[in-house]
Write an enzyme that holds these catalytic residues in place. Structure first.
Site, PDB file in Angstrom:
ATOM      1  N   CYS A  82     -15.444 -32.936  44.065  1.00 50.82           N
ATOM      2  CA  CYS A  82     -16.762 -32.340  44.322  1.00 50.82           C
ATOM      3  C   CYS A  82     -17.863 -33.274  43.842  1.00 50.82           C
ATOM      4  O   CYS A  82     -17.893 -33.630  42.672  1.00 50.82           O
ATOM      5  CB  CYS A  82     -16.926 -31.032  43.555  1.00 50.82           C
ATOM      6  SG  CYS A  82     -15.871 -29.705  44.123  1.00 50.82           S
ATOM      7  N   GLU A 338      -2.661 -35.899  71.387  1.00 55.05           N
ATOM      8  CA  GLU A 338      -2.527 -35.985  69.928  1.00 55.05           C
ATOM      9  C   GLU A 338      -1.420 -36.974  69.587  1.00 55.05           C
ATOM     10  O   GLU A 338      -0.385 -37.000  70.232  1.00 55.05           O
ATOM     11  CB  GLU A 338      -2.212 -34.576  69.383  1.00 55.05           C
ATOM     12  CG  GLU A 338      -1.605 -34.514  68.006  1.00 55.05           C
ATOM     13  CD  GLU A 338      -2.516 -35.032  66.896  1.00 55.05           C
ATOM     14  OE1 GLU A 338      -3.720 -34.706  66.890  1.00 55.05           O
ATOM     15  OE2 GLU A 338      -2.001 -35.780  66.044  1.00 55.05           O
ATOM     16  N   CYS A 414     -16.130 -35.420  61.793  1.00 51.91           N
ATOM     17  CA  CYS A 414     -16.173 -35.197  60.354  1.00 51.91           C
ATOM     18  C   CYS A 414     -16.831 -36.385  59.651  1.00 51.91           C
ATOM     19  O   CYS A 414     -16.816 -36.473  58.430  1.00 51.91           O
ATOM     20  CB  CYS A 414     -14.767 -34.953  59.808  1.00 51.91           C
ATOM     21  SG  CYS A 414     -13.629 -36.268  60.219  1.00 51.91           S
TER      22      CYS A 414
HETATM   23  N1  SAH Z   1      -8.930 -30.841  66.880  1.00 51.79           N
HETATM   24  C1  SAH Z   1      -7.926 -30.610  65.886  1.00 51.79           C
HETATM   25  C2  SAH Z   1      -7.547 -31.845  65.079  1.00 51.79           C
HETATM   26  C3  SAH Z   1      -8.664 -32.702  64.584  1.00 51.79           C
HETATM   27  S1  SAH Z   1      -8.216 -33.897  63.349  1.00 51.79           S
HETATM   28  C4  SAH Z   1      -8.328 -29.475  64.984  1.00 51.79           C
HETATM   29  O1  SAH Z   1      -9.470 -29.041  64.994  1.00 51.79           O
HETATM   30  O2  SAH Z   1      -7.475 -28.983  64.251  1.00 51.79           O
HETATM   31  C5  SAH Z   1      -7.897 -35.329  64.234  1.00 51.79           C
HETATM   32  C6  SAH Z   1      -6.526 -35.393  64.866  1.00 51.79           C
HETATM   33  O3  SAH Z   1      -6.460 -36.643  65.567  1.00 51.79           O
HETATM   34  C7  SAH Z   1      -5.364 -35.401  63.897  1.00 51.79           C
HETATM   35  O4  SAH Z   1      -4.458 -34.395  64.296  1.00 51.79           O
HETATM   36  C8  SAH Z   1      -4.728 -36.806  64.059  1.00 51.79           C
HETATM   37  O5  SAH Z   1      -3.325 -36.785  63.926  1.00 51.79           O
HETATM   38  C9  SAH Z   1      -5.136 -37.171  65.453  1.00 51.79           C
HETATM   39  N2  SAH Z   1      -5.257 -38.610  65.800  1.00 51.79           N
HETATM   40  C10 SAH Z   1      -5.599 -39.636  65.001  1.00 51.79           C
HETATM   41  N3  SAH Z   1      -5.714 -40.769  65.714  1.00 51.79           N
HETATM   42  C11 SAH Z   1      -5.440 -40.460  67.004  1.00 51.79           C
HETATM   43  C12 SAH Z   1      -5.420 -41.204  68.229  1.00 51.79           C
HETATM   44  N4  SAH Z   1      -5.695 -42.500  68.268  1.00 51.79           N
HETATM   45  N5  SAH Z   1      -5.125 -40.541  69.367  1.00 51.79           N
HETATM   46  C13 SAH Z   1      -4.851 -39.214  69.351  1.00 51.79           C
HETATM   47  N6  SAH Z   1      -4.852 -38.471  68.234  1.00 51.79           N
HETATM   48  C14 SAH Z   1      -5.147 -39.072  67.070  1.00 51.79           C
END
Ligand code: SAH
Length: 457
Positions: A82, A338, A414
């Site tokens: 935090c 993904e 994020c």
């Molecule tokens: N939209 C989802 C996940 C977001 S986090 C939710 O809201 O829960 C980002 C995701 O991207 C993670 O699951 C990670 O594994 C994936 N990721 C990371 N690099 C990537 C890439 N080059 N291509 C596809 N997915 C990827």
């Protein structure tokens, strides 16, 4: 520049830096002061001088900021988790919205007037505590030889003993104490990073806020834990315990989880639901950490997608298909991409258990799958939603998105710095910022989520 190391100044803190540090000025130079807050008048000592700025140490708060509040956690200054506990929640929200705005202007090259016109007020929390459904606790050994767990101190790997983080669920404490007791009873060692020896590295704990189900995954520098069944029996006395698994990670790395997973008891996954859609979540899959805000975030993304029911929609970086399934209720067809295979298996299972038939998921990198599906199979897009990790989208992915010419792009991010960089690229190819909105998924920390709506000119 006149400022020198060890000089002492009295300054007013007038701004908050991206890491939550206070910013003031002395002799025309910006000073970054950890633990000082906007509105404080402080005495500081210069520690390190750079070309146009310097780092200073907080020596004394001479006149406290009106935004100062009492931190809830005794370790908030040492702990790396935090950064903003001493700042009022109202002011945290203002800081986060300002940070996104700054990034959009400075890194995104957008006009301040356009950014302000597109802004919708940040979504805060009513009760910004105990919101995290997931925590990863490192294990180590104290100077006097006890096995301990807690959190890493800021920027180091020194463990601060604390089993009751105020951002996490109350069950964490009981779970960790039972694991520590088990380790004590059978003389089980904690991992030692510098030596690469010792057994227990981390405990990952996740709780479904709606289902009440709890999952514990122990990360080991080895294949098994002595007396595993006995630990399972002990943990199963805690209401909600639904899954206990062991993850093996023998690498000398900061990456917490290894690839292999063995279920000790329960399913190996837990369930949770958001707005009436149920999800299966495996230990290796990503799942948003703040379930209360996640529903609001997805609702906003869905609104920005402005679906009429006939669209083909892509959900890139889809994790276990959460956003995809939200979109599927309003679209003709949804394609999710993904990179983690377990997450895609969860996504497929999640579509099934919610009886959603118009969503399809592909394993692979977005920057590889999207061009392939577009060029070889001619799959188009009316709307593209992206939700990448902190590093943002790969340029190859952005380039394909632009070539596919969707009417709208919804960008969930994020990290507003990489978001701004990607928006700059998309703006060059005709995608205009229509709306943006912060969503506070991570109260008390400097992190913030942003949702953006772009339209093709
Ligand atoms: N939209 C989802 C996940 C977001 S986090 C939710 O809201 O829960 C980002 C995701 O991207 C993670 O699951 C990670 O594994 C994936 N990721 C990371 N690099 C990537 C890439 N080059 N291509 C596809 N997915 C990827």
């Amino acid at each position: 520049m006149q400022i020198k190391k060890n000089d002492v100044y009295t300054i007013e803190i007038t701004d908050t830096g991206t890491q939550g540090e206070g910013i003031g000025r002395a002799d025309g130079c910006a000073l970054f002061v950890k633990d000082a807050l906007i509105g404080d008048v402080v005495q500081v000592k210069i520690m390190k001088v750079k070309k146009t700025y310097a780092y200073a140490k907080l020596e004394k708060v001479l006149s406290p900021s009106p935004f100062r509040v009492a931190p809830r956690c005794a370790y908030s200054r040492q702990c790396g988790g935090c950064q903003l506990q001493a700042l009022s929640y109202e002011q945290q929200l203002r800081f986060k919205e300002g940070k996104i705005r700054n990034h959009l202007i400075r890194l995104g090259g957008l006009e301040p007037a356009a950014v302000d016109a597109a802004r919708e007020p940040i979504i805060g929390m009513e009760e910004p505590w105990r919101y995290r459904n997931k925590a990863q606790f490192p294990f180590g050994t104290s100077k006097d030889g006890r096995v301990i767990t807690g959190f890493y101190a800021g920027r180091t790997h020194t463990i601060i003993e604390n089993t009751d983080c105020v951002l996490g669920v109350e069950e964490n404490r009981e779970i960790l104490e039972r694991i520590l007791a088990h380790m004590g009873k059978y003389h089980i060692s904690a991992y030692d990073e510098t030596e690469g020896t010792g057994l227990v590295r981390h405990a990952l704990i996740r709780k479904g806020f709606v289902s009440g189900q709890i999952m514990v995954c122990l990360v080991l520098n080895g294949d098994a834990l002595p007396k595993e069944e006995e630990l399972a029996d002990s943990l199963w006395q805690i209401p909600g315990m639904a899954s206990l698994s062991v993850n093996v990670n023998r690498e000398r790395t900061n990456v917490i989880l290894g690839r292999s997973l063995r279920v000790l008891r329960g399913n190996g996954w837990i369930e949770d639901s958001i707005d009436g859609i149920t999800f299966r979540i495996s230990p290796l899959s990503f799942y948003q950490v703040n379930p209360i805000q996640t529903g609001k975030l997805y609702g906003q993304a869905l609104e920005y997608a402005s679906l009429q029911g006939e669209e083909t929609v892509w959900d890139l970086y889809c994790g276990i298909g959460t956003i995809s399934l939200f979109l599927a209720r309003k679209a003709r067809r949804v394609y999710g991409v993904e990179v983690i295979e377990e997450a895609v298996l969860d996504a497929q299972e999640n579509a099934k258990r919610n009886d959603i038939q118009n969503a399809e998921f592909f394993v692979g990198r977005a920057e590889e799958v999207l061009p392939k599906k577009y060029e070889e199979e001619g799959i188009r897009a009316d709307v593209i939603v992206v939700d990448p990790p902190r590093k943002g989208c790969d340029e190859k992915c952005l380039e394909t998105m632009v070539r596919m010419q969707p009417e709208r792009i919804v960008y969930v991010s994020c990290d507003s710095a990489t978001l701004a960089r990607d928006l700059k690229y998309l703006a060059e190819y005709g995608y205009e910022l229509k709306k943006w909105r912060g969503c506070d998924m991570f109260p008390e920390t400097v992190h913030v989520e942003t949702v953006v709506k772009l339209e093709r000119k």
